[in-house]
Design an enzyme around this catalytic site. Structure first.
Site, PDB file in Angstrom:
ATOM      1  N   GLY A  58       0.797  -1.191   0.085  1.00 25.81           N
ATOM      2  CA  GLY A  58      -0.189  -0.192  -0.031  1.00 25.81           C
ATOM      3  C   GLY A  58       0.488   1.558   0.133  1.00 25.81           C
ATOM      4  O   GLY A  58       2.105   1.399   0.589  1.00 25.81           O
ATOM      5  N   CYS A  85       4.885  -6.261   2.074  1.00 27.89           N
ATOM      6  CA  CYS A  85       5.827  -4.378   1.402  1.00 27.89           C
ATOM      7  C   CYS A  85       4.551  -3.661   2.698  1.00 27.89           C
ATOM      8  O   CYS A  85       4.686  -4.157   4.126  1.00 27.89           O
ATOM      9  CB  CYS A  85       5.271  -4.135   0.797  1.00 27.89           C
ATOM     10  SG  CYS A  85       5.970  -2.174   0.133  1.00 27.89           S
ATOM     11  N   TYR A  86       3.579  -2.651   2.692  1.00 24.22           N
ATOM     12  CA  TYR A  86       3.092  -2.011   3.759  1.00 24.22           C
ATOM     13  C   TYR A  86       2.533  -3.787   4.268  1.00 24.22           C
ATOM     14  O   TYR A  86       2.178  -3.461   5.923  1.00 24.22           O
ATOM     15  CB  TYR A  86       2.450  -1.442   3.219  1.00 24.22           C
ATOM     16  CG  TYR A  86       1.405  -0.379   4.530  1.00 24.22           C
ATOM     17  CD1 TYR A  86       1.255   0.884   4.454  1.00 24.22           C
ATOM     18  CD2 TYR A  86      -0.316  -1.216   4.787  1.00 24.22           C
ATOM     19  CE1 TYR A  86       0.500   0.661   5.366  1.00 24.22           C
ATOM     20  CE2 TYR A  86      -0.916  -0.812   5.606  1.00 24.22           C
ATOM     21  CZ  TYR A  86      -0.644   0.216   5.915  1.00 24.22           C
ATOM     22  OH  TYR A  86      -0.867   1.815   6.790  1.00 24.22           O
ATOM     23  N   HIS A 178       8.530  -6.887  -3.306  1.00 24.00           N
ATOM     24  CA  HIS A 178       6.887  -7.951  -4.057  1.00 24.00           C
ATOM     25  C   HIS A 178       7.204  -8.837  -4.646  1.00 24.00           C
ATOM     26  O   HIS A 178       8.311  -8.457  -5.411  1.00 24.00           O
ATOM     27  CB  HIS A 178       7.220  -6.493  -4.868  1.00 24.00           C
ATOM     28  CG  HIS A 178       6.228  -4.877  -4.318  1.00 24.00           C
ATOM     29  ND1 HIS A 178       4.841  -5.168  -3.985  1.00 24.00           N
ATOM     30  CD2 HIS A 178       6.594  -4.118  -3.472  1.00 24.00           C
ATOM     31  CE1 HIS A 178       4.634  -3.923  -3.821  1.00 24.00           C
ATOM     32  NE2 HIS A 178       5.831  -3.327  -2.964  1.00 24.00           N
ATOM     33  N   GLU A 180       5.387 -10.931  -6.217  1.00 20.81           N
ATOM     34  CA  GLU A 180       4.629 -10.993  -7.399  1.00 20.81           C
ATOM     35  C   GLU A 180       4.713 -10.327  -8.441  1.00 20.81           C
ATOM     36  O   GLU A 180       4.481 -10.874  -9.351  1.00 20.81           O
ATOM     37  CB  GLU A 180       2.489 -10.513  -6.719  1.00 20.81           C
ATOM     38  CG  GLU A 180       2.857  -8.862  -6.630  1.00 20.81           C
ATOM     39  CD  GLU A 180       3.851  -7.670  -5.330  1.00 20.81           C
ATOM     40  OE1 GLU A 180       3.712  -6.938  -5.506  1.00 20.81           O
ATOM     41  OE2 GLU A 180       4.490  -8.725  -4.855  1.00 20.81           O
ATOM     42  N   GLY A 233     -16.947 -11.778 -31.338  1.00 20.48           N
ATOM     43  CA  GLY A 233     -15.449 -12.588 -31.467  1.00 20.48           C
ATOM     44  C   GLY A 233     -14.193 -12.531 -31.054  1.00 20.48           C
ATOM     45  O   GLY A 233     -13.270 -12.893 -31.693  1.00 20.48           O
ATOM     46  N   VAL A 235     -13.087 -13.309 -27.274  1.00 16.58           N
ATOM     47  CA  VAL A 235     -12.329 -14.247 -26.306  1.00 16.58           C
ATOM     48  C   VAL A 235     -13.486 -14.117 -25.289  1.00 16.58           C
ATOM     49  O   VAL A 235     -13.715 -15.545 -24.730  1.00 16.58           O
ATOM     50  CB  VAL A 235     -11.052 -14.497 -25.659  1.00 16.58           C
ATOM     51  CG1 VAL A 235     -11.085 -13.262 -25.328  1.00 16.58           C
ATOM     52  CG2 VAL A 235     -10.241 -15.729 -25.255  1.00 16.58           C
ATOM     53  N   ASP A 236     -13.852 -13.139 -24.641  1.00 14.86           N
ATOM     54  CA  ASP A 236     -14.540 -13.582 -23.370  1.00 14.86           C
ATOM     55  C   ASP A 236     -16.005 -13.591 -23.687  1.00 14.86           C
ATOM     56  O   ASP A 236     -16.272 -14.564 -23.359  1.00 14.86           O
ATOM     57  CB  ASP A 236     -14.906 -11.914 -23.085  1.00 14.86           C
ATOM     58  CG  ASP A 236     -13.811 -11.028 -22.631  1.00 14.86           C
ATOM     59  OD1 ASP A 236     -12.790 -11.886 -21.563  1.00 14.86           O
ATOM     60  OD2 ASP A 236     -13.149 -10.079 -21.824  1.00 14.86           O
ATOM     61  N   SER A 237     -16.678 -13.439 -25.091  1.00 17.05           N
ATOM     62  CA  SER A 237     -18.260 -13.619 -25.400  1.00 17.05           C
ATOM     63  C   SER A 237     -17.800 -15.008 -25.618  1.00 17.05           C
ATOM     64  O   SER A 237     -19.113 -15.906 -25.186  1.00 17.05           O
ATOM     65  CB  SER A 237     -18.352 -12.054 -25.743  1.00 17.05           C
ATOM     66  OG  SER A 237     -17.818 -12.605 -27.396  1.00 17.05           O
ATOM     67  N   ALA A 238     -16.805 -15.291 -26.091  1.00 20.17           N
ATOM     68  CA  ALA A 238     -16.893 -16.805 -26.964  1.00 20.17           C
ATOM     69  C   ALA A 238     -16.925 -17.988 -26.154  1.00 20.17           C
ATOM     70  O   ALA A 238     -17.470 -18.658 -25.994  1.00 20.17           O
ATOM     71  CB  ALA A 238     -15.755 -16.883 -28.163  1.00 20.17           C
ATOM     72  N   LYS A 385      -8.133 -12.247 -17.370  1.00 15.67           N
ATOM     73  CA  LYS A 385      -8.115 -13.227 -18.311  1.00 15.67           C
ATOM     74  C   LYS A 385      -7.633 -14.683 -18.808  1.00 15.67           C
ATOM     75  O   LYS A 385      -7.972 -15.078 -20.103  1.00 15.67           O
ATOM     76  CB  LYS A 385      -7.413 -11.669 -19.578  1.00 15.67           C
ATOM     77  CG  LYS A 385      -7.704 -11.728 -20.576  1.00 15.67           C
ATOM     78  CD  LYS A 385      -9.466 -11.379 -21.245  1.00 15.67           C
ATOM     79  CE  LYS A 385      -9.261 -10.513 -22.340  1.00 15.67           C
ATOM     80  NZ  LYS A 385     -10.016 -10.016 -22.952  1.00 15.67           N
TER      81      LYS A 385
END
Length: 530
Positions: A58, A85-86, A178, A180, A233, A235-238, A385
């Site tokens: 943070g 970290c924080y 960090h 990550e 068309g 990727v998400d909706s597919a 994603k």
């Protein structure tokens, strides 16, 4: 989706830009994670029955007035907790350690010396040539100067007398750096040492399990009802449609609005390849002329977006009514549910779930009339994603769909700087197709987040092609690298790849005589030009 038998790790967000990244790294270790705000009480966190908690970084000092603190109740039930970290400093202070401003800050790449590996840092293949040294990424002004009683100090750095500690028997550990971020050496291994060796998490959050759990949840939610899904068309909706199709089969009808603003081959990809892979019942609305007529002579970007949004809703509404009519004609029940491609970052950014049904309306179907209101199915609501892509692969969708770069809802209309017409769309489609072909041929598709090609349609550039002078259009190449599109950097594509793209565009797209490269990061520039 979240009410599963998977172990849950809660990431407490203390305002870090990396909170979502931490949650993603946990998921990369095949452990399910969710984010909660630092305002959540210990009782609220414990009510989620987590296997472990991670306290994020943070921007504040733990001593600042009003700075968020760790609820001491988190440490009472023997729950494994990892501070970063924080979160590391707040944890130390809450448990009786000491945090101070030593006058030495550390920002960016730093070397930490490992004095006692313990469980957290055990077995790391230190590769700096000096045993016990780790290259890490720091961002702190305050430092832990004394670990809480019962903790072992594992590492120090030039600006931190205590850079890592643990009380493994109590399930507690933390690091000042960090882990990550990719800049931190062996960061993922450190995180996994906490998850598996200290917290005892099970690595069962996999694409196969996600598909199984989601399919079961959709079946329980929908029953025998009919469902509608708008395919874009992307990727998400597919993937959302493929999951629902896997769950309920012909109870699902998909609608694809072909507005004529997609890239070369993408409409055919949806109509042919997606249907072949899923067997979905697809209704296509071919309305390219309708959209071009509405966009005629419009140059303002926001006006373009509003027109496209309006025409899309009108078209989708008409298609939905046709589907409803077809159901009634065959004596079937009407449509009850609408599939929406909400992702987990959308949920987090909307406040952890409050009002999540209304988020990202520009990507989904909003604005339908009262008699076409549906209950929502959000099969991707728990996913990042990269997980959506993994699920798409698990479902057997074509790689061209699964790994398609993000593409704006208004399509190529906002990659034409100027008015949109059929000729300009054809020019941009051809240039864009060449850029994508060469990127794929170079094996760089997955190294680039997005690759807009922009046509400066209202600009004429002087050139020499053959023996004559030409006045053609410039195009701009905008390849960017990113993890979440919130920030982005321009992709350093090899010069030979850029050369091939430029040469092919100016040779094969005769209306273009100049190719330029946009080397602006985000911020200050956005990924799209409009």
């Amino acid at each position: 989706m979240t009410d599963t038998d998977h172990d849950l790790v809660i990431v407490i967000d203390y305002g870090a830009q990396y909170a979502q990244l931490i949650a993603r790294r946990v998921r990369e270790a095949n452990v399910y994670s969710e984010i909660m705000p630092h305002t959540a009480s210990a009782a609220e966190v414990l009510a989620r029955r987590p296997q472990a908690v991670i306290l994020s970084g943070g921007p504040q000092s733990v001593y600042a007035v009003g700075a968020p603190q760790v609820d001491a109740g988190l440490f009472e039930p023997g729950l494994p907790v990892f501070g970063i970290c924080y979160g590391f400093q707040a944890m130390a202070r809450t448990l009786g350690g000491e945090v101070a401003r030593t006058g030495i800050s550390e920002f960016g790449r730093t070397v930490a010396t490992v004095s006692a590996p313990g469980t957290l840092l055990a077995g790391l293949p230190y590769s700096t040539g000096q045993d016990g040294h780790l290259t890490i990424w720091m961002s702190h002004g305050d430092s832990v100067v004394r670990a809480p009683d019962g903790f072992t100090t594992l590492a120090v750095s030039p600006g931190a007398q205590v850079a890592a500690f643990e009380a493994a028997d109590r399930g507690l550990a933390g690091v000042q750096w960090h882990p990550e971020v990719h800049h931190s050496q062996f960061g993922q291994q450190v995180l996994e040492h906490f998850l598996f060796d200290i917290a005892g998490c099970r690595p069962d959050w996999t694409a196969a399990n996600i598909v199984h759990d989601t399919v079961e949840a959709i079946r329980a939610q929908v029953g025998q009802d009919a469902v509608l899904c708008g395919l874009s068309g992307g990727v998400d909706s597919a993937v959302a449609a493929a999951l629902v199709q896997r769950a309920i089969g012909d109870q699902l009808t998909c609608v694809f609005v072909d507005h004529g603003l997609l890239r070369k081959g993408e409409a055919e990809q949806v109509e042919r390849d997606f249907v072949a892979a899923t067997g979905v019942d697809l209704k296509v609305a071919d309305v390219a002329e309708q959209f071009l007529t509405a966009l005629a002579d419009v140059t303002d970007p926001e006006t373009k977006r509003k027109i496209i949004g309006r025409e899309f809703i009108r078209t989708f509404e008409a298609a939905a009514r046709e589907v409803q009519t077809d159901h009634a004609r065959h004596g079937e029940h009407g449509i009850d549910w609408l599939v929406q491609g909400t992702l987990y970052p959308d949920v987090v950014e909307s406040g952890g779930g409050e009002g999540a049904a209304n988020i990202k309306s520009h990507h989904n179907v909003g604005g339908l009339p009262d008699d076409l209101q549906f209950k929502l199915i959000e099969p991707l609501r728990a996913l990042f994603k990269d997980e959506v892509r993994a699920v798409g692969e698990q479902l057997g969708l074509p790689a061209e769909i699964v790994w398609r770069h993000p593409f704006p809802g208004p399509g190529l209309a906002i990659r034409i700087i100027g008015a949109v017409d059929a000729e300009r769309l054809a020019i941009l489609r051809d240039a864009d197709a060449i850029a994508r072909e060469e990127l794929t041929a170079a094996g760089l598709d997955r190294d680039v987040w997005q690759f807009p090609v922009v046509l400066l349609a209202d600009v004429r550039s002087v050139g020499v092609q053959g023996d004559g002078r030409t006045y053609g259009h410039p195009v701009v190449l905008r390849p960017v690298s990113s993890e979440d599109a919130m920030t982005a950097d321009w992709s350093r594509l090899p010069y030979d790849v850029l050369e091939r793209i430029s040469t092919r565009i100016t040779n094969e797209v005769r209306a273009v005589n100049r190719v330029t490269l946009d080397i602006t990061s985000k911020p200050p520039g956005t990924i799209e030009w409009e």
